[in-house]
Design an enzyme around this catalytic site. Structure first.
Site, short mmCIF file in Angstrom:
data_model
loop_
_atom_site.label_atom_id
_atom_site.label_comp_id
_atom_site.label_asym_id
_atom_site.label_seq_id
_atom_site.Cartn_x
_atom_site.Cartn_y
_atom_site.Cartn_z
N SER A 182 0.82 -1.23 0.00
CA SER A 182 0.00 0.00 0.00
C SER A 182 0.85 1.27 0.00
O SER A 182 0.40 2.31 0.49
CB SER A 182 -0.96 0.03 1.20
OG SER A 182 -1.64 -1.19 1.31
N ARG A 183 2.05 1.18 -0.49
CA ARG A 183 2.96 2.35 -0.58
C ARG A 183 3.32 2.92 0.79
O ARG A 183 3.77 4.06 0.90
CB ARG A 183 2.37 3.47 -1.46
CG ARG A 183 2.05 3.02 -2.89
CD ARG A 183 3.34 2.63 -3.63
NE ARG A 183 3.13 2.36 -5.04
CZ ARG A 183 3.17 1.15 -5.60
NH1 ARG A 183 3.37 0.07 -4.86
NH2 ARG A 183 3.03 1.02 -6.90
N LEU A 184 3.14 2.09 1.86
CA LEU A 184 3.51 2.55 3.21
C LEU A 184 4.90 2.01 3.53
O LEU A 184 5.10 1.17 4.41
CB LEU A 184 2.46 2.07 4.23
CG LEU A 184 1.07 2.66 4.00
CD1 LEU A 184 0.06 2.09 4.98
CD2 LEU A 184 1.11 4.19 4.11
#
Ligand SMILES: Cc1cc2nc3c(=O)[nH]c(=O)nc-3n(C[C@H](O)[C@H](O)[C@H](O)COP(=O)(O)O)c2cc1C
Length: 214
Positions: free
Chosen positions: A191-193
């Site tokens: 999730s692009r975290l």
């Protein structure tokens, strides 16, 4: 020509990086990550993008191979009269970026470059394959040349000249050592975290560590 690449995307799921995996000294983590890139057969694991700044303030990058890490400095070799060499002579500020896609990792380094001593450059130059030593003598790196034919002719002529003798390192070819002031480790996450940890060099030579937002 227009290109729409919006659907080219990938989730990064392989591993994470947490504060308790972070040593006080960033070189320990760099050594571990580079070691894993080599052992896991990442393509060109020592390749890094070297960023320099022109006297007019324009940034530019190119790929160069890391050859050593000595006394907490990153070492690479090139032509001192190349475009990058001219930039560094005017402004030693430099960046080095490693991207190991197979491991979903990147490392960004910022610091200052300084030419290595002629003795160290000599030693590395003479460890290179014969043809690479000749190539470094005849290639006016980054300059326009009339043809590949002319380059090959110079190569053959220069090879004949040094036949059976130790080839002299040209003064315009050698190494730089980069002393870092900032090193960021990036590990891709879902999730692009992503996990990002930044080391910044402090006045007392220790490193301040912060987690950065992805
Ligand atoms: C995988 C790879 C490794 C390279 N390694 C070096 C290197 O170690 N030294 C070097 O001078 N150029 C190396 N090059 C070529 C540089 O990317 C670049 O073309 C050259 O240094 C001239 O750059 P400049 O005109 O910006 O100075 C490499 C290129 C690639 C793709």
């Amino acid at each position: 020509m227009d290109l729409n690449l919006r659907s080219v995307r990938q989730e990064y799921t392989k591993r994470g990086l947490s504060r308790n995996q972070i040593p006080d000294n960033p070189f320990l983590l760099f050594e571990q990550w580079l070691g894993q890139a080599i052992s896991q057969e990442v393509n060109e694991p020592t390749a890094m993008l070297v960023g320099t700044v022109s006297p007019e303030g324009h940034p530019s990058t190119r790929t160069v191979l890391l050859k050593e890490v000595v006394d907490q400095k990153f070492v690479f070799y090139t032509n001192y009269l190349s475009r990058k060499g001219k930039h560094i002579a005017e402004n030693p500020a430099i960046s080095l970026s490693f991207v190991w896609h197979e491991l979903e990792r990147q490392v960004h380094i910022e610091g200052f470059a300084k030419p290595l001593s002629p003795t160290i450059s000599d030693e590395y130059y003479h460890s290179r394959p014969y043809k690479s030593q000749i190539g470094a003598r005849i290639s006016p790196q980054s300059q326009p040349i009339p043809s590949r034919f002319k380059l090959m002719r110079e190569f053959v002529k220069e090879s004949a000249k040094w036949m059976g003798r130790e080839i002299e390192r040209p003064n315009n070819w050698g190494g730089y050592e980069v002393e870092p002031i900032r090193i960021e480790f990036w590990q891709g996450r879902p999730s692009r975290l992503h996990d990002r940890f930044l080391y910044e060099k402090e006045a007392n030579n220790s490193w301040k560590i912060n987690r950065l937002a992805p």
